[in-house]
Write a protein that holds these residues in place. Sequence first.
Motif, PDB file in Angstrom:
ATOM      1  N   ARG A  93      42.710  43.743  49.484  1.00 54.83           N
ATOM      2  CA  ARG A  93      42.956  45.099  48.974  1.00 54.83           C
ATOM      3  C   ARG A  93      43.548  45.044  47.561  1.00 54.83           C
ATOM      4  O   ARG A  93      43.117  45.771  46.661  1.00 54.83           O
ATOM      5  N   ASP A  94      44.507  44.156  47.359  1.00 56.91           N
ATOM      6  CA  ASP A  94      45.113  44.021  46.026  1.00 56.91           C
ATOM      7  C   ASP A  94      44.099  43.519  45.004  1.00 56.91           C
ATOM      8  O   ASP A  94      44.094  43.959  43.843  1.00 56.91           O
ATOM      9  N   TYR A  95      43.244  42.597  45.421  1.00 60.70           N
ATOM     10  CA  TYR A  95      42.210  42.096  44.519  1.00 60.70           C
ATOM     11  C   TYR A  95      41.260  43.222  44.104  1.00 60.70           C
ATOM     12  O   TYR A  95      40.920  43.362  42.930  1.00 60.70           O
ATOM     13  N   LEU A  96      40.855  44.038  45.073  1.00 64.66           N
ATOM     14  CA  LEU A  96      39.935  45.131  44.760  1.00 64.66           C
ATOM     15  C   LEU A  96      40.605  46.192  43.889  1.00 64.66           C
ATOM     16  O   LEU A  96      39.961  46.773  43.004  1.00 64.66           O
ATOM     17  N   ARG A  97      41.865  46.453  44.112  1.00 61.56           N
ATOM     18  CA  ARG A  97      42.572  47.390  43.238  1.00 61.56           C
ATOM     19  C   ARG A  97      42.646  46.833  41.813  1.00 61.56           C
ATOM     20  O   ARG A  97      42.481  47.568  40.833  1.00 61.56           O
ATOM     21  N   GLY A  98      42.895  45.527  41.707  1.00 67.77           N
ATOM     22  CA  GLY A  98      42.887  44.893  40.393  1.00 67.77           C
ATOM     23  C   GLY A  98      41.509  44.952  39.757  1.00 67.77           C
ATOM     24  O   GLY A  98      41.379  45.155  38.536  1.00 67.77           O
ATOM     25  N   TYR A  99      40.478  44.791  40.560  1.00 70.63           N
ATOM     26  CA  TYR A  99      39.106  44.865  40.067  1.00 70.63           C
ATOM     27  C   TYR A  99      38.822  46.267  39.516  1.00 70.63           C
ATOM     28  O   TYR A  99      38.230  46.422  38.441  1.00 70.63           O
ATOM     29  N   ALA A 100      39.255  47.284  40.260  1.00 67.85           N
ATOM     30  CA  ALA A 100      39.050  48.664  39.810  1.00 67.85           C
ATOM     31  C   ALA A 100      39.758  48.908  38.472  1.00 67.85           C
ATOM     32  O   ALA A 100      39.197  49.521  37.561  1.00 67.85           O
TER      33      ALA A 100
END
Length: 199
Positions: A93-100
Amino acid sequence: MSAASSPPRRPRSGNRRDEAARLAVLHAADDLLVEHGFGALTVEAIARRAGVAKQTIYRWWSSKTDILLDTLIEDSEKRLPVPAEEITAGTVRDYLRGYAHFLTDDTAGAVLLALLAQAQHDPATATAFQERYLEPRRARERAMLARGIATGALAPRLAPEAALDALIGPLVYRALTGAEVPGDLVDALVDAVLRPAAD
């Protein structure tokens, strides 16, 4: 004075100057891309902004696309590393938020989107983008999911490749259309696609 007792040679400064010029070119390329767009970006403009000769650029890169790819690879590794530690749903989840955030608020994200768009009608860009950026990153992302699956933290409803498409695809689509990527979208994707165990 014998060879054994002679003072050590001073390190050459050429490599340091070359590295400074290389970084100046990379930074100039992504700044100019954001300011003027891919179509208006030229090697001449990059050279002027970086304060280097055009011949210097062509000694290291064959085109503006190659420069942008190097910029993207370097910036992604620094600003959006794929997690390599123990993987939980929270990690993903944190990785995807960083990706966004990378896609919508970072100059390197603008480079990624520009290259993705260019790849749709330029086969050479598509091949270089796939081989040099997308596939190496996707391999690390597959490994990330595999670690979470192995520990039981994740139980994807899809095969890993399709799961990554389902997680990352909506983020890229929203960024390409100029839309924000809300945090609750990321949460919903993780819950729906990965069926995570409790964090």
